[in-house]
Design an enzyme around this catalytic site. Sequence first.
Site, PDB file in Angstrom:
ATOM      1  N   GLU A 106      23.974  38.245  76.218  1.00 25.28           N
ATOM      2  CA  GLU A 106      22.978  37.200  76.057  1.00 25.28           C
ATOM      3  C   GLU A 106      21.660  37.939  75.127  1.00 25.28           C
ATOM      4  OE1 GLU A 106      19.707  34.359  78.687  1.00 25.28           O
ATOM      5  OE2 GLU A 106      20.770  36.056  79.202  1.00 25.28           O
TER       6      GLU A 106
ATOM      7  N   ASP B 111      16.946  42.302  75.074  1.00 22.00           N
ATOM      8  CA  ASP B 111      15.562  41.756  74.847  1.00 22.00           C
ATOM      9  C   ASP B 111      14.726  42.957  74.413  1.00 22.00           C
ATOM     10  OD1 ASP B 111      13.169  40.421  74.847  1.00 22.00           O
ATOM     11  OD2 ASP B 111      14.193  38.751  75.371  1.00 22.00           O
TER      12      ASP B 111
ATOM     13  N   ASP C 183      13.151  31.468  69.627  1.00 20.46           N
ATOM     14  CA  ASP C 183      11.881  31.164  68.645  1.00 20.46           C
ATOM     15  C   ASP C 183      12.696  30.585  67.490  1.00 20.46           C
ATOM     16  OD1 ASP C 183       9.870  30.850  66.762  1.00 20.46           O
ATOM     17  OD2 ASP C 183       8.854  32.456  67.724  1.00 20.46           O
TER      18      ASP C 183
ATOM     19  N   LYS D 222       8.789  28.195  60.108  1.00 16.79           N
ATOM     20  CA  LYS D 222       8.176  28.235  58.820  1.00 16.79           C
ATOM     21  C   LYS D 222       9.286  28.964  57.835  1.00 16.79           C
ATOM     22  CE  LYS D 222       3.472  28.398  60.129  1.00 16.79           C
ATOM     23  NZ  LYS D 222       2.030  29.342  60.113  1.00 16.79           N
TER      24      LYS D 222
ATOM     25  N   ASP E 226      15.880  23.841  72.910  1.00 22.66           N
ATOM     26  CA  ASP E 226      14.848  22.554  73.021  1.00 22.66           C
ATOM     27  C   ASP E 226      14.629  22.259  71.366  1.00 22.66           C
ATOM     28  OD1 ASP E 226      13.305  25.006  72.975  1.00 22.66           O
ATOM     29  OD2 ASP E 226      11.572  23.334  72.887  1.00 22.66           O
TER      30      ASP E 226
END
Length: 226
Positions: free
Chosen positions: A50, A75, A124, A128, A160
């Site tokens: 993950e 992470d 994220d 941009k 999402d």
Amino acid sequence: MGSKNKLKRFEENETFKNVIQPTREEVITNFSLKGKWYSFFENDNPIIVELGCGKGEYTIALARKNPNKNYIGIDIKGARFWRGAKTATEENLPNVAFVRTQIELVDFIFAKNEVSEIWITFPDPQIKFQRTKHRMTNASFMKKYHTILKEDGIMNLKTDSEFMHGYTLGLLHGEGHEILYANHNVYKNEGAPKEVTETQTFYENQYLEVNKPITYIQFRLKYSPS
């Protein structure tokens, strides 16, 4: 989160046997577990990763359901995955590990063909244009994933962000990768995989409370031999 609480979590991470926190130099020069994760888990079961695991919700939930597979959450924010590491320790889940490092170093963490499946959950979207290089499904990242995945390895993207969903679909079509499943609102599709709908992350629950659609793509990366 207060600085004292963060410090406490960092200190507790140091005591967890399921947490690996190498320096960037150690990862790049000679990461000791690259190609040898079987020695950490003491088995040769499939490895599922993950990326950007946050609190490790998917790492933990899938590890509970699939004891014959090994799960590794990655992470850079150790104070976040502390929750997952602590839960795995409390529940005595031997098939869980967390690595504190940057996602772009994933091909230094794993050897070629060492990983069976990758999950990317709510990254994220880096909307941009100048942030494209940080987008976790851009072409450069895809090649890294392809290197570490087994030949029939599977990728999962749950987000999402309609932008991230559409960007990734476009890249997959453009480069000729194999899309196994794609849906713009996975909770309204009766055929959605259970692994996608039965586990919700901390942020996902917030999105669902305001009826924000959750998208999902499952795919295989296909590159011609060079």
